[in-house]
Motif scaffolding. Structure first.
Motif, PDB file in Angstrom:
ATOM      1  N   HIS A  58      -4.993   2.907  -4.403  1.00 21.78           N
ATOM      2  CA  HIS A  58      -4.361   2.901  -3.558  1.00 21.78           C
ATOM      3  C   HIS A  58      -3.860   1.349  -2.663  1.00 21.78           C
ATOM      4  O   HIS A  58      -2.728   1.709  -1.464  1.00 21.78           O
ATOM      5  CB  HIS A  58      -5.495   3.683  -2.179  1.00 21.78           C
ATOM      6  CG  HIS A  58      -4.728   3.948  -0.781  1.00 21.78           C
ATOM      7  ND1 HIS A  58      -3.747   4.760   0.240  1.00 21.78           N
ATOM      8  CD2 HIS A  58      -4.892   2.698   0.359  1.00 21.78           C
ATOM      9  CE1 HIS A  58      -3.638   4.370   0.985  1.00 21.78           C
ATOM     10  NE2 HIS A  58      -4.110   4.065   1.319  1.00 21.78           N
ATOM     11  N   ARG A  59      -4.783   0.457  -2.171  1.00 25.98           N
ATOM     12  CA  ARG A  59      -4.051  -1.081  -1.743  1.00 25.98           C
ATOM     13  C   ARG A  59      -3.206  -1.246  -2.395  1.00 25.98           C
ATOM     14  O   ARG A  59      -2.073  -2.252  -1.880  1.00 25.98           O
ATOM     15  CB  ARG A  59      -4.980  -1.656  -1.459  1.00 25.98           C
ATOM     16  CG  ARG A  59      -6.250  -1.506  -0.655  1.00 25.98           C
ATOM     17  CD  ARG A  59      -7.196  -2.833  -0.498  1.00 25.98           C
ATOM     18  NE  ARG A  59      -8.153  -2.084   0.749  1.00 25.98           N
ATOM     19  CZ  ARG A  59      -9.304  -2.873   1.394  1.00 25.98           C
ATOM     20  NH1 ARG A  59      -9.155  -4.245   0.552  1.00 25.98           N
ATOM     21  NH2 ARG A  59     -10.187  -2.720   2.061  1.00 25.98           N
ATOM     22  N   GLU A 111     -10.500   2.776  -4.687  1.00 20.96           N
ATOM     23  CA  GLU A 111      -9.432   2.085  -2.989  1.00 20.96           C
ATOM     24  C   GLU A 111      -8.517   0.675  -3.488  1.00 20.96           C
ATOM     25  O   GLU A 111      -7.091   0.701  -2.943  1.00 20.96           O
ATOM     26  CB  GLU A 111     -10.427   1.569  -2.365  1.00 20.96           C
ATOM     27  CG  GLU A 111     -10.219   0.411  -1.542  1.00 20.96           C
ATOM     28  CD  GLU A 111      -9.383   1.842  -0.260  1.00 20.96           C
ATOM     29  OE1 GLU A 111      -8.747   0.995   0.808  1.00 20.96           O
ATOM     30  OE2 GLU A 111      -9.210   2.454   0.108  1.00 20.96           O
ATOM     31  N   HIS A 167       1.004  -0.899   0.021  1.00 19.67           N
ATOM     32  CA  HIS A 167       0.285  -0.129   0.002  1.00 19.67           C
ATOM     33  C   HIS A 167       0.663   1.515  -0.096  1.00 19.67           C
ATOM     34  O   HIS A 167       0.466   2.297   0.385  1.00 19.67           O
ATOM     35  CB  HIS A 167      -0.702   0.101   1.272  1.00 19.67           C
ATOM     36  CG  HIS A 167      -0.221  -0.225   2.070  1.00 19.67           C
ATOM     37  ND1 HIS A 167       0.125  -1.062   3.228  1.00 19.67           N
ATOM     38  CD2 HIS A 167       0.151   0.980   3.325  1.00 19.67           C
ATOM     39  CE1 HIS A 167       1.015  -0.557   4.285  1.00 19.67           C
ATOM     40  NE2 HIS A 167       1.162   0.267   4.245  1.00 19.67           N
TER      41      HIS A 167
END
Length: 232
Positions: free
Chosen positions: A203-204, A200, A144
């Motif tokens: 981002h991860r 998301e 991340h």
């Protein structure tokens, strides 16, 4: 130095290494080292003095087996059993800070376990002391965030240039290409197997933005997040 909580940076004779809850850094007695952490870090330090009489006493011959641990600076990644032992020991140290006999026995147990793992781990190349599996585990645990080649070299306790050369010889790809491949692999898995938003997922997987992930998928996989999610 063994990571118990949080993260810290250790530099031994100019070679950087990251300490976390799955790692230790072995520092020879004569090596110059720097440590950088903060109030949230918890690091277990086991000091060994080779000049102590106990280490030459016949009753402590087993300590000779641990000598190779400190022949050179090195980083060691833990398996789940060793990590459990470290955390159990750290808890016992906190519960009984005055019980020095127990401290010595638990510390020796940790070192023996580390020594056994180093002995059992075959070298993939005579000029290195890390494996691609170790690097992959580190990357997945830190996917991340931004990961530099310097970070990976620190895990292997090698200089950046030396790590780059050895890694390419062992894997057939560069560290930068390897990082991108893993980020893409994990992105594809999350897009197909979860309902997380693309933002998301980006981002991860460590991409700077949703657009960066989309562009990387289009360039290297010939597809897009929406195409993957729709099954096309």
């Amino acid at each position: 130095m063994i990571g118990v909580r949080g993260e810290a940076e250790v530099v031994v004779d100019g070679c950087g290494s990251r300490l976390d809850t799955w790692s230790a850094c072995l520092v020879p007695t004569e090596a110059f080292h720097d440590y950088s952490g903060n109030a949230r870090n918890h690091v277990l330090v086991i000091d060994l003095d080779p000049c102590l009489p106990a280490f030459t006493n016949p009753g402590h011959e087993d300590y000779d087996r641990m000598a190779p641990l400190f022949e050179r600076p090195r980083a060691l990644r833990f398996d789940s059993r060793l990590q459990s032992l470290v955390h159990l020991s750290a808890g016992e140290f906190a519960l009984a800070p005055e019980n020095t006999a127990m401290h010595r026995h638990l510390a020796a147990g940790i070192l023996h376990c580390m020594s056994e793992r180093l002995v059992r781990t075959p070298s993939r190349a005579t000029q290195s002391h890390f494996s691609p599996d170790t690097i992959r585990r580190y990357v997945l645990e830190n996917l991340h965030r931004k990961i530099t080649v310097g970070d990976l070299a620190g895990v292997a306790c090698l200089s950046v240039s030396r790590f780059h050369d050895i890694f390419r010889t062992m894997t057939g790809t560069t560290p930068h290409q390897y990082l991108l491949q893993i980020r893409l692999e994990q992105s594809v898995k999350l897009i197909i197997d979860t309902s997380l938003t693309i933002a998301e997922i980006s981002h991860r997987a460590g991409f700077s933005s949703q657009a960066a992930l989309t562009n990387a998928l289009r360039k290297h996989r010939g597809t897009t997040p929406s195409a993957l999610r729709s099954g096309n």
